[in-house]
Design a protein around this motif. Structure first.
Motif, PDB file in Angstrom:
ATOM      1  N   LYS A   1      41.460 -24.588  24.226  1.00 46.37           N
ATOM      2  CA  LYS A   1      40.681 -23.688  23.398  1.00 46.37           C
ATOM      3  C   LYS A   1      41.124 -22.250  23.642  1.00 46.37           C
ATOM      4  O   LYS A   1      41.334 -21.838  24.785  1.00 46.37           O
ATOM      5  N   THR A   2      41.269 -21.487  22.563  1.00 48.28           N
ATOM      6  CA  THR A   2      41.671 -20.088  22.675  1.00 48.28           C
ATOM      7  C   THR A   2      40.508 -19.179  22.293  1.00 48.28           C
ATOM      8  O   THR A   2      39.831 -19.396  21.289  1.00 48.28           O
ATOM      9  N   THR A   3      40.305 -18.153  23.102  1.00 49.33           N
ATOM     10  CA  THR A   3      39.251 -17.165  22.874  1.00 49.33           C
ATOM     11  C   THR A   3      39.873 -15.779  22.766  1.00 49.33           C
ATOM     12  O   THR A   3      40.863 -15.486  23.443  1.00 49.33           O
ATOM     13  N   VAL A   4      39.305 -14.943  21.917  1.00 45.01           N
ATOM     14  CA  VAL A   4      39.728 -13.549  21.814  1.00 45.01           C
ATOM     15  C   VAL A   4      38.630 -12.676  22.409  1.00 45.01           C
ATOM     16  O   VAL A   4      37.469 -12.767  22.012  1.00 45.01           O
ATOM     17  N   ILE A   5      39.005 -11.840  23.380  1.00 43.53           N
ATOM     18  CA  ILE A   5      38.064 -10.908  23.994  1.00 43.53           C
ATOM     19  C   ILE A   5      38.513  -9.482  23.681  1.00 43.53           C
ATOM     20  O   ILE A   5      39.654  -9.100  23.982  1.00 43.53           O
ATOM     21  N   LEU A   6      37.627  -8.698  23.093  1.00 45.03           N
ATOM     22  CA  LEU A   6      37.914  -7.301  22.765  1.00 45.03           C
ATOM     23  C   LEU A   6      37.102  -6.407  23.702  1.00 45.03           C
ATOM     24  O   LEU A   6      35.882  -6.560  23.803  1.00 45.03           O
ATOM     25  N   VAL A   7      37.789  -5.495  24.358  1.00 41.80           N
ATOM     26  CA  VAL A   7      37.112  -4.594  25.287  1.00 41.80           C
ATOM     27  C   VAL A   7      36.880  -3.241  24.619  1.00 41.80           C
ATOM     28  O   VAL A   7      37.826  -2.514  24.310  1.00 41.80           O
ATOM     29  N   ASN A   8      35.634  -2.919  24.358  1.00 38.31           N
ATOM     30  CA  ASN A   8      35.233  -1.653  23.752  1.00 38.31           C
ATOM     31  C   ASN A   8      36.012  -1.285  22.491  1.00 38.31           C
ATOM     32  O   ASN A   8      36.590  -0.203  22.394  1.00 38.31           O
ATOM     33  N   PRO A   9      36.068  -2.155  21.494  1.00 42.40           N
ATOM     34  CA  PRO A   9      36.741  -1.809  20.239  1.00 42.40           C
ATOM     35  C   PRO A   9      36.014  -0.646  19.562  1.00 42.40           C
ATOM     36  O   PRO A   9      34.790  -0.512  19.672  1.00 42.40           O
ATOM     37  N   LYS A  10      36.787   0.192  18.841  1.00 41.65           N
ATOM     38  CA  LYS A  10      36.197   1.408  18.272  1.00 41.65           C
ATOM     39  C   LYS A  10      35.919   1.300  16.778  1.00 41.65           C
ATOM     40  O   LYS A  10      35.015   1.952  16.256  1.00 41.65           O
TER      41      LYS A  10
END
Length: 246
Positions: A2-11
């Motif tokens: 399984k693949t997950t996308v994690i975004l850190v503080n997107p603007k």
């Protein structure tokens, strides 16, 4: 896997919508957002612009999960992959050699469990402390004149590589194009030569035209359907010119 996308503080909300869309393109549905800005509600970034840009992938935004830290967002992840667009020297140097998205995809074949790709802020990417939490580092090779990619574009490149290698030869469309046989090509050349002979081309140029066309057909991958279409065109021209000369 399984693949997950994690975004850190997107603007930018628009980027979130575009990312949701590309995630659905490449069969990835788990979106996690680390939003620890003071005084801002996490859901604020999921506004109308995000949903408009997502088009038919709105469900990914609707199911997105918010976390205060990267540690919390990766609680069930077996392999955490940091991304960077700038591998530089100096104070911000990341002391790890990055792999390309294709190398990551090839490595992912042997991985078992949950894989998460972590993307940083649009303006300055991931911090070193974020990278230190990750197991692997990936960077997309880009031109030195403008090395930093748009966030949603970077997500697209990496997810494409992972998806492409995961499906192997099971491409979801028919690539079995039947090549023209030698007989088809010989007939095509004969009809073309007849067309040239009956054309208004200067006589001394006709042999050159025939030779050039033969070389083109020999080098090209011509399908049976393409060969038949060309035969019909040249044959019609030959018949038409014959009738006009009567």
């Amino acid at each position: 896997m399984k693949t997950t996308v994690i975004l850190v503080n997107p603007k930018y909300s628009g980027n979130l919508g575009a990312i949701a869309r590309t995630m659905m393109n490449f069969d990835t549905y788990d979106l996690r957002i680390v939003q620890n800005k003071l005084g801002e509600k996490p859901e604020t970034i999921l506004n109308d612009e995000a949903f408009i840009r997502a088009v038919h992938a709105k469900e990914i935004l609707e199911n997105a999960k918010f976390y205060k830290t990267l540690e919390e967002a990766s609680y069930d992840i077996d392999y955490l992959v940091a991304t960077t667009g700038a591998v530089s020297i100096g104070d911000k140097n990341i002391k790890r050699v990055p792999m390309t998205p294709r190398e990551l995809a090839e490595k992912s074949i042997s991985l078992k469990g949950n894989l998460a790709i972590v993307f940083g802020r649009e303006d300055d990417g991931l911090r070193n402390e974020d990278v230190e939490l990750c197991d692997l580092l990936v960077s997309i090779p880009t031109c030195s004149n403008y090395p930093i990619m748009n966030l949603s574009h970077a997500v697209s490149v990496i997810l494409y590589e992972l998806y492409s290698i995961s499906i192997g030869n099971a491409i979801p469309y028919d690539t079995n194009v039947k090549e023209a046989s030698k007989e088809d090509k010989d007939i095509l050349l004969s009809i073309f030569n007849d067309f040239v002979d009956k054309s208004l081309i200067q006589e001394h140029k006709k042999p050159i035209c025939k030779t050039i066309f033969k070389r083109v057909i020999s080098r090209a991958f011509v399908s049976g359907r393409e060969a038949n279409s060309l035969m019909c065109v040249f044959k019609d021209k030959v018949i038409g010119s014959t009738k006009n000369n009567r």
